[in-house]
Design an enzyme around this catalytic site. Structure first.
Site, PDB file in Angstrom:
ATOM      1  NE  ARG A   1       1.946  -4.168  -3.792  1.00 40.32           N
ATOM      2  CZ  ARG A   1       1.596  -4.883  -4.659  1.00 40.32           C
ATOM      3  NH1 ARG A   1       0.518  -4.319  -5.620  1.00 40.32           N
ATOM      4  NH2 ARG A   1       2.141  -6.050  -5.065  1.00 40.32           N
TER       5      ARG A   1
ATOM      6  CE  LYS B   1      -4.382  -4.280  -6.915  1.00 43.83           C
ATOM      7  NZ  LYS B   1      -4.531  -4.025  -5.264  1.00 43.83           N
TER       8      LYS B   1
HETATM    9  C1  8Y7 Z   1      -1.883  -5.054  -3.058  1.00 46.27           C
HETATM   10  C2  8Y7 Z   1      -0.793  -5.586  -2.371  1.00 46.27           C
HETATM   11  C3  8Y7 Z   1      -1.337  -6.676  -4.226  1.00 46.27           C
HETATM   12  C4  8Y7 Z   1      -2.608  -3.867  -2.723  1.00 46.27           C
HETATM   13  C5  8Y7 Z   1      -1.014  -4.082  -0.658  1.00 46.27           C
HETATM   14  C6  8Y7 Z   1      -1.869  -6.523  -7.594  1.00 46.27           C
HETATM   15  C7  8Y7 Z   1       0.375  -7.554  -2.740  1.00 46.27           C
HETATM   16  C8  8Y7 Z   1      -2.283  -7.563  -6.567  1.00 46.27           C
HETATM   17  N1  8Y7 Z   1      -2.161  -5.912  -4.305  1.00 46.27           N
HETATM   18  N2  8Y7 Z   1      -0.545  -5.313  -1.182  1.00 46.27           N
HETATM   19  N3  8Y7 Z   1      -0.728  -6.756  -3.016  1.00 46.27           N
HETATM   20  N4  8Y7 Z   1      -2.029  -3.563  -1.333  1.00 46.27           N
HETATM   21  N5  8Y7 Z   1      -0.601  -3.664   0.656  1.00 46.27           N
HETATM   22  O1  8Y7 Z   1      -2.565  -6.366  -8.547  1.00 46.27           O
HETATM   23  O2  8Y7 Z   1      -3.555  -3.116  -3.182  1.00 46.27           O
HETATM   24  O3  8Y7 Z   1      -0.869  -5.915  -7.472  1.00 46.27           O
HETATM   25  S1  8Y7 Z   1      -1.268  -7.809  -5.330  1.00 46.27           S
END
Ligand code: 8Y7
Length: 280
Positions: free
Chosen positions: A257, A223
């Site tokens: 994640r 990020k």
């Molecule tokens: C997150 C996410 C994204 C996060 C959860 C990216 C779908 C943006 N970020 N879901 N999703 N937490 N739970 O850079 O921080 O991956 S999308």
């Protein structure tokens, strides 16, 4: 500290650490260029992530990066559902569906999704009801504002208190609708309406949310909070991604994640052994 690897369901045990591997099926995903839109490519990528130790695969059909535009429901369904079916037919891995749309949730649940991952915390129409009618766990993420504009001057009276209040409100709405607490995972939403400083404050004070008694999920992988601090392009954010994942776990996250499962697992194994661990 116990590292869960596949096969696994979503664990609510605070001693279990799980890696959620990111599989993006959006054509405009910013970090993998949408190269896994084909099912075969998706399956190949999933197999690698499972072998590297991911116990959850997160599938998203909508880009929520800052500035992203809305995706039609039919597009989201046609991107996600065939991939979900193919993964469930082939692998024994928990599949998380990253969506904020109730009809996508309903179809995903029908085809065996193991977790609903909603960056809008079930605030869109009918989402609470759809999840309530199932027995699937849900991740409630905090976001201030909307993806298109959320990085324009985010403001909090008190970052931790404001996000805690949001969590409590969403948990209450879920419980009222019949979603038991023991199905809820919380996520402070790194990068979703937060300044650089706020993101790092959240990372350092993540343990504050443990008082809510629910598992914490952390998503910092590749990020801008890493890129902007270190002045690194997306392709150069691996060290920052691992470091933030490890700090999140040390501060109470049990699910991370990530894009880079193998490298994150190496780091977690080292953290775990210092916690006198048996690695699964
Ligand atoms: C997150 C996410 C994204 C996060 C959860 C990216 C779908 C943006 N970020 N879901 N999703 N937490 N739970 O850079 O921080 O991956 S999308």
């Amino acid at each position: 500290m116990n590292i869960l690897t596949s096969p696994a369901a979503i664990s609510f045990n605070q001693n279990d650490i799980q890696i959620m591997g990111i599989l993006n099926v959006t054509p405009d995903s910013f970090s993998d260029g949408g190269q896994f839109t084909q099912i075969d490519n998706a399956l190949h990528q999933v197999e690698i992530m499972i072998n590297e130790g991911a116990s959850i695969i997160d599938i998203g059909g909508e880009s929520t990066r800052p500035g992203a535009v809305d995706v039609a429901e039919s597009d989201e369904i046609s991107r996600i559902i065939p991939v979900l079916k193919a993964i469930k037919a082939r692998f024994d891995v928990a599949v998380s569906i990253d969506t904020s749309k109730s009809n996508v949730m309903a179809q995903a649940i029908e085809y065996g999704a193991d977790l609903i991952n909603d960056v809008r915390a079930l605030q869109n129409a009918h989402c609470v009801e759809v999840v309530a009618q199932s027995s699937v766990p849900v991740c409630l993420m905090h976001m201030q504002g909307k993806p298109r504009t959320m990085q324009q001057n985010p403001h909090y009276d008190d970052l931790i208190d404001d996000i805690s209040a949001f969590f409590k409100q969403r948990i209450a709405v879920c419980e009222d609708a019949g979603i038991n607490r023991n199905r809820i995972i919380l996520d402070p939403g790194f990068g979703f309406g937060k300044t650089l400083e706020q993101n790092y404050q959240l990372l350092s004070q993540l343990a504050a949310f443990k008082s809510l008694g629910l598992p914490l999920l952390s998503g910092t992988s590749r990020k801008s909070m890493i890129g902007n601090l270190l002045n690194r392009e997306v392709s150069e954010r691996l060290v920052g991604s691992i470091t933030t994942a490890l700090l999140a776990i040390q501060n109470g996250a049990t699910i991370v994640r990530v894009h880079d499962v193998k490298e994150t697992m190496d780091a977690i194994k080292i953290l775990a052994i210092t916690h006198k661990t048996t690695c699964a």
